[in-house]
Structures are given as C-alpha cells and as structure tokens.
Design a protein around this motif. Structure first.
Motif, PDB file in Angstrom:
ATOM      1  N   ASN A  80       0.862  -1.180   0.000  1.00 30.11           N
ATOM      2  CA  ASN A  80       0.000   0.000   0.000  1.00 30.11           C
ATOM      3  C   ASN A  80       0.901   1.232   0.000  1.00 30.11           C
ATOM      4  OD1 ASN A  80      -1.682   2.204   0.769  1.00 30.11           O
ATOM      5  ND2 ASN A  80      -3.158   0.778   1.653  1.00 30.11           N
ATOM      6  N   GLY A  81       1.097   1.804  -1.175  1.00 28.84           N
ATOM      7  CA  GLY A  81       2.024   2.919  -1.327  1.00 28.84           C
ATOM      8  C   GLY A  81       1.713   4.130  -0.461  1.00 28.84           C
ATOM      9  N   PRO A  82       0.463   4.617  -0.459  1.00 27.46           N
ATOM     10  CA  PRO A  82       0.138   5.791   0.369  1.00 27.46           C
ATOM     11  C   PRO A  82       0.375   5.553   1.860  1.00 27.46           C
ATOM     12  CG  PRO A  82      -1.556   5.456  -1.297  1.00 27.46           C
ATOM     13  CD  PRO A  82      -0.651   4.277  -1.365  1.00 27.46           C
ATOM     14  N   VAL A  83       0.021   4.344   2.355  1.00 31.57           N
ATOM     15  CA  VAL A  83       0.249   4.033   3.767  1.00 31.57           C
ATOM     16  C   VAL A  83       1.748   3.981   4.061  1.00 31.57           C
ATOM     17  CG1 VAL A  83      -0.026   2.293   5.576  1.00 31.57           C
ATOM     18  CG2 VAL A  83      -1.949   2.830   4.065  1.00 31.57           C
ATOM     19  N   SER A  84       2.503   3.381   3.143  1.00 27.79           N
ATOM     20  CA  SER A  84       3.954   3.310   3.299  1.00 27.79           C
ATOM     21  C   SER A  84       4.560   4.705   3.384  1.00 27.79           C
ATOM     22  CB  SER A  84       4.568   2.548   2.119  1.00 27.79           C
ATOM     23  OG  SER A  84       5.980   2.593   2.169  1.00 27.79           O
ATOM     24  N   ALA A  85       4.128   5.591   2.489  1.00 25.80           N
ATOM     25  CA  ALA A  85       4.647   6.960   2.485  1.00 25.80           C
ATOM     26  C   ALA A  85       4.278   7.693   3.769  1.00 25.80           C
ATOM     27  CB  ALA A  85       4.100   7.707   1.273  1.00 25.80           C
ATOM     28  N   SER A  86       3.061   7.467   4.234  1.00 27.41           N
ATOM     29  CA  SER A  86       2.607   8.104   5.473  1.00 27.41           C
ATOM     30  C   SER A  86       3.442   7.655   6.663  1.00 27.41           C
ATOM     31  CB  SER A  86       1.135   7.780   5.711  1.00 27.41           C
ATOM     32  OG  SER A  86       0.704   8.274   6.963  1.00 27.41           O
ATOM     33  N   MET A  87       3.773   6.363   6.701  1.00 25.24           N
ATOM     34  CA  MET A  87       4.588   5.839   7.799  1.00 25.24           C
ATOM     35  C   MET A  87       5.983   6.448   7.785  1.00 25.24           C
ATOM     36  SD  MET A  87       3.471   1.815   7.946  1.00 25.24           S
ATOM     37  CE  MET A  87       1.862   1.345   8.610  1.00 25.24           C
ATOM     38  N   ARG A  88       6.537   6.625   6.621  1.00 22.88           N
ATOM     39  CA  ARG A  88       7.863   7.253   6.527  1.00 22.88           C
ATOM     40  C   ARG A  88       7.804   8.704   7.001  1.00 22.88           C
ATOM     41  NH1 ARG A  88      11.636   4.163   5.041  1.00 22.88           N
ATOM     42  NH2 ARG A  88      11.386   2.466   3.542  1.00 22.88           N
ATOM     43  N   GLU A  89       6.723   9.391   6.648  1.00 22.43           N
ATOM     44  CA  GLU A  89       6.565  10.784   7.071  1.00 22.43           C
ATOM     45  C   GLU A  89       6.458  10.893   8.594  1.00 22.43           C
ATOM     46  OE1 GLU A  89       3.130  12.154   4.992  1.00 22.43           O
ATOM     47  OE2 GLU A  89       4.131  12.164   3.032  1.00 22.43           O
ATOM     48  N   LYS A  90       5.935   9.831   9.219  1.00 22.71           N
ATOM     49  CA  LYS A  90       5.776   9.828  10.677  1.00 22.71           C
ATOM     50  C   LYS A  90       7.056   9.389  11.395  1.00 22.71           C
ATOM     51  CE  LYS A  90       0.796   9.052  10.451  1.00 22.71           C
ATOM     52  NZ  LYS A  90      -0.306   8.068  10.586  1.00 22.71           N
ATOM     53  N   LEU A 143       9.105   6.460  10.674  1.00 23.13           N
ATOM     54  CA  LEU A 143       9.566   5.072  10.623  1.00 23.13           C
ATOM     55  C   LEU A 143      10.705   4.981   9.618  1.00 23.13           C
ATOM     56  CD1 LEU A 143       6.310   2.898  10.746  1.00 23.13           C
ATOM     57  CD2 LEU A 143       7.666   3.844  12.605  1.00 23.13           C
ATOM     58  N   ALA A 144      11.844   4.467  10.046  1.00 23.91           N
ATOM     59  CA  ALA A 144      13.052   4.498   9.221  1.00 23.91           C
ATOM     60  C   ALA A 144      13.529   3.106   8.817  1.00 23.91           C
ATOM     61  CB  ALA A 144      14.161   5.245   9.961  1.00 23.91           C
ATOM     62  N   TYR A 145      12.600   2.212   8.555  1.00 24.39           N
ATOM     63  CA  TYR A 145      12.987   0.891   8.057  1.00 24.39           C
ATOM     64  C   TYR A 145      13.585   1.017   6.656  1.00 24.39           C
ATOM     65  CZ  TYR A 145       9.913  -1.108  11.698  1.00 24.39           C
ATOM     66  OH  TYR A 145       9.314  -1.457  12.871  1.00 24.39           O
ATOM     67  N   LYS A 146      14.367   0.019   6.276  1.00 17.98           N
ATOM     68  CA  LYS A 146      14.881  -0.038   4.906  1.00 17.98           C
ATOM     69  C   LYS A 146      13.727  -0.152   3.918  1.00 17.98           C
ATOM     70  CE  LYS A 146      17.854  -2.834   1.898  1.00 17.98           C
ATOM     71  NZ  LYS A 146      18.693  -4.070   1.826  1.00 17.98           N
TER      72      LYS A 146
END
Length: 205
Positions: A23-33, A35-38
């Motif tokens: 889920n691209g939008p959810v993934s992007a949102s998590m990075r914005e919050k 989360l620094a996973y690879k």
C-alpha cells in the motif's frame, strides 16, 4: 530444523507476497511519521495476520524475519514464532532490539502475552530504566488484565507505584502505555477501580 535453502525460499516468498499487497500511500505516510525501516510495504495488521496463517510457524523463519530491516517482517516474526520457543531470555533480547512501539504492541499481543513467564517479566520490565522495556511491560500487563488476571496485593502496589511515577510525564511513550494498562486494571473490579482513582488523584495534586 529448516535447511538454509528452504529458509531462503520462504523469505523470498514472503517478501514477494508483501510486495504484491503493498500500500504505497500508507507506506509513504509511515515514513513521514518517522519510521526508518529499509523497506515499508504499508501492509496493515489485519492483513498481516491473515497472511501469517498461510506461512510456516517455525523458530528459524521467525528469527530470520526479525533480523530483516523491513517493517512487515518484524511484525510477522511475533506472529510466526512458536510460543513454546520464545523463552524469557529470548524475549529480553527482542525487546532490546525493538525500534518502534508498533513492534512492541504486535509482539506483546501475538506472542509475549501468551507465555507462562509473561507476568513475571511484565513487572520486571515496568521497573526498568529502559523506555522500550517499560513500554513492553505496561502493554503486557494491559493484555494480562484484559484476560482477567487479577494481581495480588504486592503486585498491585508495585504496578500503581510505577504507574504513578511515569504518569507525571503524561505525553511520554511509557505514560501512554501505562495509561492503557491502568484502564484495563480498573476494569477488573470495584476494588481495582477505587485504587486506580486514588492513585490518579494523588498524581494530579
């Protein structure tokens, strides 16, 4: 014991499946919050739990997933680890290696809260000086209280004393986890509700 080739194939299959439901939008949102996973596929927990039922529940696979710097692999590790293989020593190591509260919540919910050592470690962890141990301890107690585990007098005093201390900084990660545990503790009965209310009054003075 899973052979290396078989384990590698299982990991490839899991990653390929996760990529397919990304889920691209959810993934992007998590990075914005923060989360620094690879890699973050953005797969939500209910879908991960559904997928976990299709894959082997083995120590080797769970341990390999835990070592991945991929959000979904870390969360799946707790779902796929056989409960009889997660002893208190290994649990301590996992908590030391946790990066985010979501990992703690998922691992506590699907794994730690079902272990025979859960209560002992929960009280030990809330007394720790390390933030993630405290968070896991309170999340674990919340789960145990939800399951109807009523603490004895000594454990009640320990829980309320530690909770009162962390609730004085209400915006911290530990305080939020402690607050969840306190709500579940107060749901156990009138005695616990009154004790919790008394503690909250003292904290607010």
């Amino acid at each position: 014991m899973i052979q290396t080739d078989e384990l590698s194939e299982q990991l490839r299959l899991i990653k390929r499946t996760l990529r397919g439901v990304m889920n691209g939008p959810v993934s992007a949102s998590m990075r914005e919050k923060g989360l620094a996973y690879k890699v973050i596929f953005g797969v939500e927990l209910p879908r991960l739990l559904e997928l976990s039922r299709e894959w082997p529940h083995s120590y080797e696979l769970a341990a390999a997933l835990w070592k991945e710097n991929i959000r979904e692999c870390r969360l799946l590790a707790g779902m796929l680890m056989p409960r009889e293989r997660m002893d208190a020593e290994l649990a301590t190591l996992w908590v030391e290696q946790m990066h985010y509260v979501e990992e703690a919540e998922c691992t506590v919910m699907y794994l730690f809260s079902h272990e025979p050592w859960a209560s002992v470690k929960a009280y030990e962890w809330i007394a720790s000086s390390e933030e993630m141990f405290q968070v896991c301890g309170y999340l674990l107690l919340a789960r145990l209280f939800m399951a109807g585990a009523v603490p004895g007098e000594r454990d009640t005093d320990e829980f309320l004393d530690q909770t009162a201390s962390v609730m004085r900084t209400p915006q911290s990660l530990v305080a939020r986890a402690a607050g969840k545990a306190l709500v579940k503790f107060m749901d156990l009965g009138q005695k616990q509700e009154l004790a919790g209310e008394r503690m909250l009054r003292e904290v607010s003075l």
